[in-house]
Design a protein around this motif. Structure first.
Motif, mmCIF file in Angstrom:
data_model
loop_
_atom_site.group_PDB
_atom_site.id
_atom_site.type_symbol
_atom_site.label_atom_id
_atom_site.label_comp_id
_atom_site.label_asym_id
_atom_site.label_seq_id
_atom_site.Cartn_x
_atom_site.Cartn_y
_atom_site.Cartn_z
ATOM 1 N N VAL A 42 0.861 -1.182 0.000
ATOM 2 C CA VAL A 42 0.000 0.000 0.000
ATOM 3 C C VAL A 42 0.897 1.231 0.000
ATOM 4 C CG1 VAL A 42 -1.851 -1.200 1.236
ATOM 5 C CG2 VAL A 42 -0.148 0.110 2.529
ATOM 6 N N TYR A 43 0.358 2.346 -0.428
ATOM 7 C CA TYR A 43 1.117 3.588 -0.413
ATOM 8 C C TYR A 43 1.218 4.138 1.000
ATOM 9 C CZ TYR A 43 1.159 4.119 -5.505
ATOM 10 O OH TYR A 43 1.390 3.955 -6.856
ATOM 11 N N SER A 44 2.347 4.709 1.316
ATOM 12 C CA SER A 44 2.509 5.354 2.616
ATOM 13 C C SER A 44 1.974 6.786 2.557
ATOM 14 C CB SER A 44 3.984 5.358 3.026
ATOM 15 O OG SER A 44 4.754 6.060 2.067
ATOM 16 N N ASP A 45 1.557 7.285 3.697
ATOM 17 C CA ASP A 45 1.065 8.662 3.830
ATOM 18 C C ASP A 45 -0.009 8.973 2.797
ATOM 19 O OD1 ASP A 45 0.955 11.094 5.110
ATOM 20 O OD2 ASP A 45 2.547 11.999 3.933
ATOM 21 N N ASN A 46 -0.936 8.049 2.623
ATOM 22 C CA ASN A 46 -1.990 8.161 1.613
ATOM 23 C C ASN A 46 -3.355 8.152 2.305
ATOM 24 O OD1 ASN A 46 -3.196 8.296 -0.925
ATOM 25 N ND2 ASN A 46 -3.156 6.071 -1.209
ATOM 26 N N ARG A 47 -3.539 9.061 3.207
ATOM 27 C CA ARG A 47 -4.778 9.147 3.974
ATOM 28 C C ARG A 47 -5.954 9.533 3.080
ATOM 29 N NH1 ARG A 47 -5.064 13.313 9.105
ATOM 30 N NH2 ARG A 47 -7.163 12.777 9.847
ATOM 31 N N PRO A 48 -7.103 8.881 3.184
ATOM 32 C CA PRO A 48 -7.533 7.928 4.222
ATOM 33 C C PRO A 48 -7.322 6.462 3.854
ATOM 34 C CG PRO A 48 -9.414 8.518 2.876
ATOM 35 C CD PRO A 48 -8.238 9.270 2.305
ATOM 36 N N TRP A 49 -6.490 6.209 2.855
ATOM 37 C CA TRP A 49 -6.338 4.844 2.352
ATOM 38 C C TRP A 49 -5.304 4.048 3.140
ATOM 39 C CZ3 TRP A 49 -10.011 3.579 -1.007
ATOM 40 C CH2 TRP A 49 -10.679 4.626 -1.634
ATOM 41 N N SER A 50 -4.174 4.646 3.410
ATOM 42 C CA SER A 50 -3.115 3.954 4.152
ATOM 43 C C SER A 50 -2.144 4.992 4.699
ATOM 44 C CB SER A 50 -2.388 2.947 3.249
ATOM 45 O OG SER A 50 -2.065 3.512 1.987
ATOM 46 N N TRP A 51 -2.059 5.051 6.018
ATOM 47 C CA TRP A 51 -1.130 5.982 6.661
ATOM 48 C C TRP A 51 -0.933 5.521 8.100
ATOM 49 C CZ3 TRP A 51 -6.237 6.608 7.263
ATOM 50 C CH2 TRP A 51 -6.722 7.206 8.420
ATOM 51 N N GLU A 52 0.058 6.084 8.761
ATOM 52 C CA GLU A 52 0.354 5.703 10.134
ATOM 53 C C GLU A 52 -0.305 6.671 11.106
ATOM 54 O OE1 GLU A 52 4.380 4.932 11.110
ATOM 55 O OE2 GLU A 52 4.671 3.471 9.492
ATOM 56 N N LYS A 53 -1.029 6.120 12.053
ATOM 57 C CA LYS A 53 -1.698 6.902 13.090
ATOM 58 C C LYS A 53 -1.251 6.354 14.437
ATOM 59 C CE LYS A 53 -6.285 8.306 14.720
ATOM 60 N NZ LYS A 53 -7.753 8.164 14.473
ATOM 61 N N ASN A 54 -0.587 7.204 15.212
ATOM 62 C CA ASN A 54 -0.045 6.786 16.509
ATOM 63 C C ASN A 54 0.851 5.553 16.371
ATOM 64 O OD1 ASN A 54 -1.551 8.860 17.783
ATOM 65 N ND2 ASN A 54 -3.342 7.529 17.918
ATOM 66 N N GLY A 55 1.649 5.539 15.298
ATOM 67 C CA GLY A 55 2.589 4.446 15.081
ATOM 68 C C GLY A 55 1.986 3.185 14.509
ATOM 69 N N ARG A 56 0.715 3.225 14.136
ATOM 70 C CA ARG A 56 0.034 2.036 13.616
ATOM 71 C C ARG A 56 -0.483 2.312 12.212
ATOM 72 N NH1 ARG A 56 -5.384 0.623 13.647
ATOM 73 N NH2 ARG A 56 -5.841 -1.616 13.509
ATOM 74 N N LEU A 57 -0.234 1.379 11.309
ATOM 75 C CA LEU A 57 -0.702 1.514 9.932
ATOM 76 C C LEU A 57 -2.212 1.313 9.890
ATOM 77 C CD1 LEU A 57 0.223 1.982 7.024
ATOM 78 C CD2 LEU A 57 0.526 -0.494 6.797
ATOM 79 N N THR A 58 -2.921 2.261 9.305
ATOM 80 C CA THR A 58 -4.371 2.211 9.283
ATOM 81 C C THR A 58 -4.889 2.728 7.947
ATOM 82 O OG1 THR A 58 -6.381 2.843 10.512
ATOM 83 C CG2 THR A 58 -4.679 4.526 10.241
ATOM 84 N N GLY A 59 -6.189 2.623 7.715
ATOM 85 C CA GLY A 59 -6.797 3.152 6.509
ATOM 86 C C GLY A 59 -7.666 2.137 5.781
ATOM 87 N N ILE A 60 -8.370 2.619 4.770
ATOM 88 C CA ILE A 60 -9.287 1.772 3.993
ATOM 89 C C ILE A 60 -8.540 0.628 3.325
ATOM 90 C CG2 ILE A 60 -10.875 1.732 2.029
ATOM 91 C CD1 ILE A 60 -11.437 4.726 2.651
ATOM 92 N N ASP A 61 -7.430 0.938 2.662
ATOM 93 C CA ASP A 61 -6.674 -0.106 1.970
ATOM 94 C C ASP A 61 -6.080 -1.115 2.944
ATOM 95 O OD1 ASP A 61 -7.218 0.798 -0.560
ATOM 96 O OD2 ASP A 61 -5.304 1.827 -0.842
ATOM 97 N N VAL A 62 -5.698 -0.652 4.121
ATOM 98 C CA VAL A 62 -5.154 -1.569 5.130
ATOM 99 C C VAL A 62 -6.242 -2.528 5.599
ATOM 100 C CG1 VAL A 62 -4.071 -1.720 7.400
ATOM 101 C CG2 VAL A 62 -3.445 0.134 5.852
ATOM 102 N N ASP A 63 -7.425 -2.006 5.867
ATOM 103 C CA ASP A 63 -8.540 -2.871 6.266
ATOM 104 C C ASP A 63 -8.907 -3.844 5.149
ATOM 105 O OD1 ASP A 63 -8.589 -1.527 8.641
ATOM 106 O OD2 ASP A 63 -10.459 -0.442 8.261
ATOM 107 N N LEU A 64 -8.871 -3.356 3.909
ATOM 108 C CA LEU A 64 -9.204 -4.220 2.778
ATOM 109 C C LEU A 64 -8.167 -5.329 2.621
ATOM 110 C CD1 LEU A 64 -11.015 -4.872 0.412
ATOM 111 C CD2 LEU A 64 -9.797 -3.158 -0.946
ATOM 112 N N ALA A 65 -6.894 -4.996 2.793
ATOM 113 C CA ALA A 65 -5.838 -6.013 2.713
ATOM 114 C C ALA A 65 -6.051 -7.105 3.746
ATOM 115 C CB ALA A 65 -4.468 -5.353 2.912
#
Length: 285
Positions: A42-65
């Motif tokens: 996934v792409y980094s710093d690609n909010r709301p799809w994939s980005w780090e929040k409080n040191g944890r990778l999160t986002g729509i694409d992360v959930d989909l993966a």
């Protein structure tokens, strides 16, 4: 080549493909199941799809993966990639060849333009499973700017946009450049939306997903979203899909079946809604 900013209007970031060093290539379905791991880029710093929040990778694409891996009966290994000069380069680094320092390709990469001409020139991969239709939208702070007015009437207002993106090119170039001095540039579309919400801009042109997710994160503050199409705006939207290596079409077929079932059951829409984004069915879907 197609730059990622021009095609996706999202910013790159300083992260590398966080996968275990190996020389093994991307795997077809049988091998994924044998190893018990689905490697997803996934792409980094690609909010709301994939980005780090409080040191944890999160986002729509992360959930989909994670959902795809779970439905395949394996564990997800979700890794971030840095956006290169073009999406073509990103496919090379993330899917069919690998990046620097021995990082191995992922089995599947998310957030890839689902476009016939783009796919034709990237014959080392198969672009599959469109899962969202992205569009741009103009939104305004709840003030005296008329969101549905002809854009020339926004002269003198602070207009936020991501630097070197389609919204940026439109605002500075349309109507003889009358708005060019009013555009305030930001490193990403999400940062541009935040500027409007923080009172540092009167309006913003960004992707619909970026606007909706930012509103969701802020508790849905009262703003106005343009209802009319932007005149002379050439981007009518684009489908977002996934890429697998050309010899991994069995994996692509399985993922397409999973996505179809998730769409029918409402699970896909719920996954988007959890991030405040209204699911838009892809045109190709």
């Amino acid at each position: 080549m197609v730059s990622r900013r021009a095609f996706l209007s999202t910013a790159g970031a300083a992260a590398t493909l966080g996968l275990l060093p190996s020389r093994i290539g991307a795997a077809p379905l049988g091998k994924v199941r044998d190893t018990g791991v689905l490697r997803v880029a996934v792409y980094s710093d690609n909010r709301p799809w994939s980005w780090e929040k409080n040191g944890r990778l999160t986002g729509i694409d992360v959930d989909l993966a994670n959902a795809l891996a779970q439905k395949l009966g394996v564990r997800a290994d979700v890794a971030q990639i840095t956006a290169d000069e073009s999406v073509d380069d990103d496919l090379r680094n993330a899917v069919w060849k690998g990046g620097l320092l021995g990082f191995m390709p992922a089995d599947i990469m998310l957030h890839v333009p689902f476009d016939r001409a783009f796919a034709a020139r990237n014959d080392q991969v198969a672009i599959v499973a469109p899962y969202y239709r992205e569009t741009f939208q103009f939104a305004c702070a709840n003030g005296d700017i008329d969101c549905d007015a002809p854009p020339v009437q926004w002269k003198g207002r602070r207009l936020a946009a991501e630097l070197d993106s389609i919204p940026d090119f439109y605002l500075i170039g349309a109507f003889g450049g009358v708005l060019s001095r009013d555009v305030v540039h930001h490193k990403s579309g999400t940062a541009a939306v935040d500027a409007m919400l923080d009172g540092r801009a009167d309006g913003v042109l960004a992707s619909r997903a970026q606007i909706e997710a930012a509103l969701h994160d802020r508790g849905n503050p009262a703003i106005i979203r343009r209802k009319m199409p932007l005149p002379a705006f050439t981007s009518l939207g684009w489908d977002i899909g996934m890429a697998v290596k050309e010899n991994s079409r069995t994996l692509g077929d399985a993922v397409e079946d999973i996505l179809a079932a998730m769409g029918t059951s409402g699970e896909l829409a719920a996954l988007f809604a959890a991030h405040g984004v209204t699911y838009q069915k892809p045109v190709a879907g």
